[in-house]
Motif scaffolding. Structure first.
Motif, PDB file in Angstrom:
ATOM      1  N   LEU A 163       0.847  -1.191   0.000  1.00  0.00           N
ATOM      2  CA  LEU A 163       0.000   0.000   0.000  1.00  0.00           C
ATOM      3  C   LEU A 163       0.884   1.242   0.000  1.00  0.00           C
ATOM      4  O   LEU A 163       1.927   1.257   0.643  1.00  0.00           O
ATOM      5  N   THR A 164       0.449   2.257  -0.715  1.00  0.00           N
ATOM      6  CA  THR A 164       1.137   3.542  -0.628  1.00  0.00           C
ATOM      7  C   THR A 164       0.743   4.210   0.691  1.00  0.00           C
ATOM      8  O   THR A 164      -0.188   3.774   1.389  1.00  0.00           O
ATOM      9  N   LYS A 165       1.452   5.286   1.049  1.00  0.00           N
ATOM     10  CA  LYS A 165       1.112   5.996   2.280  1.00  0.00           C
ATOM     11  C   LYS A 165      -0.335   6.496   2.251  1.00  0.00           C
ATOM     12  O   LYS A 165      -1.042   6.447   3.254  1.00  0.00           O
ATOM     13  N   THR A 166      -0.767   6.977   1.104  1.00  0.00           N
ATOM     14  CA  THR A 166      -2.129   7.503   0.996  1.00  0.00           C
ATOM     15  C   THR A 166      -3.148   6.391   1.148  1.00  0.00           C
ATOM     16  O   THR A 166      -4.163   6.544   1.846  1.00  0.00           O
ATOM     17  N   GLU A 167      -2.901   5.258   0.509  1.00  0.00           N
ATOM     18  CA  GLU A 167      -3.829   4.128   0.619  1.00  0.00           C
ATOM     19  C   GLU A 167      -3.905   3.635   2.063  1.00  0.00           C
ATOM     20  O   GLU A 167      -4.983   3.340   2.569  1.00  0.00           O
TER      21      GLU A 167
END
Length: 237
Positions: A163-167
């Protein structure tokens, strides 16, 4: 702040210089590149903490750069581009960008977005002051989906989900409010932290990306539910 490295990928010399000077004045270490090929090599040689990426580049374009670099790093990516059509913005978010700013822009706005992205929990390192055993079970079954709040990770059946930080931040906010409908505007304010500037398309695109990673059947979600006309709700087992 002094150790925060920001990649600026922009082929316009004037804009790139202006961004570099403003970011250095704010205490960032800036790595500037005019071409995506050069930027890919730079990120491979030494990781960066944030990226500002133009879409219209000579050679490899910004979309391709984002897609390639996203497979190797969680670092937040902010698109800075004159392309403001819905299709271009959504495409950039779909391939892995976290946020976008359209040209002409105000440098203070760019800095505010970078600061908001930096405040999000790290995907790679545990947060201090939290119980390392604090976990949330997001699904039932033989291979349950588990969110480890201490390590800021999500896994299914013991296998880590990228997961990205935003996700991750989006899932964290929804999990903390499980069973409640959160309007898009609320998610913008809590996840992106600059709702005044934000566009609700950011939320919709990242929800789709998150579903593709955590839902067994993303087109028929059972965990992250759309409540038509209101927003999104996370249903725990």
């Amino acid at each position: 702040m002094a150790s925060t490295r920001v990649l600026v990928l922009e082929d316009d010399d004037g804009i790139r210089m202006a961004l570099r000077m403003a970011l250095e004045d704010a205490g960032y270490l800036v790595v500037e590149c005019a071409r995506a090929e050069e930027a890919l090599r730079a990120v491979e040689e030494e990781p960066v903490d944030l990226m500002l990426v133009d879409l219209m580049l000579g050679g490899i374009d910004g979309f391709t750069f984002i897609s390639r670099v996203r497979s190797t790093t969680h670092a937040p990516i902010v698109v800075v581009s004159a392309r403001e059509g819905t299709g271009d913005i959504v495409n950039a978010l779909e391939v892995g960008a976290d946020d976008y700013v359209t040209k002409p822009f105000v440098v203070e706005e760019v800095q505010a977005r970078l600061k908001a992205l930096l405040r999000r929990p790290s995907i790679a390192e545990p947060e201090t002051g939290r119980d390392r055993t604090e976990r949330v079970r997001l699904s039932d079954g033989a291979d349950p989906l588990v969110m480890d709040l201490a390590a800021a990770t999500v896994s299914r059946g013991g296998q880590r989900i990228h997961l990205t930080k935003t996700e991750y931040r989006l899932l964290e906010v929804l999990t903390a409010n499980a069973g409640r409908v959160l309007p898009r505007r609320t998610l913008l304010e809590r996840v992106w932290e600059h709702g005044f500037y934000g566009d609700e398309r950011l939320v919709d695109v990242h929800v789709r990306r998150l579903r593709s990673k955590i839902e067994p059947h993303p087109s028929e979600p059972q965990l992250l539910i759309t409540v038509r006309g209101l927003g999104y709700r996370l249903d725990l087992p």
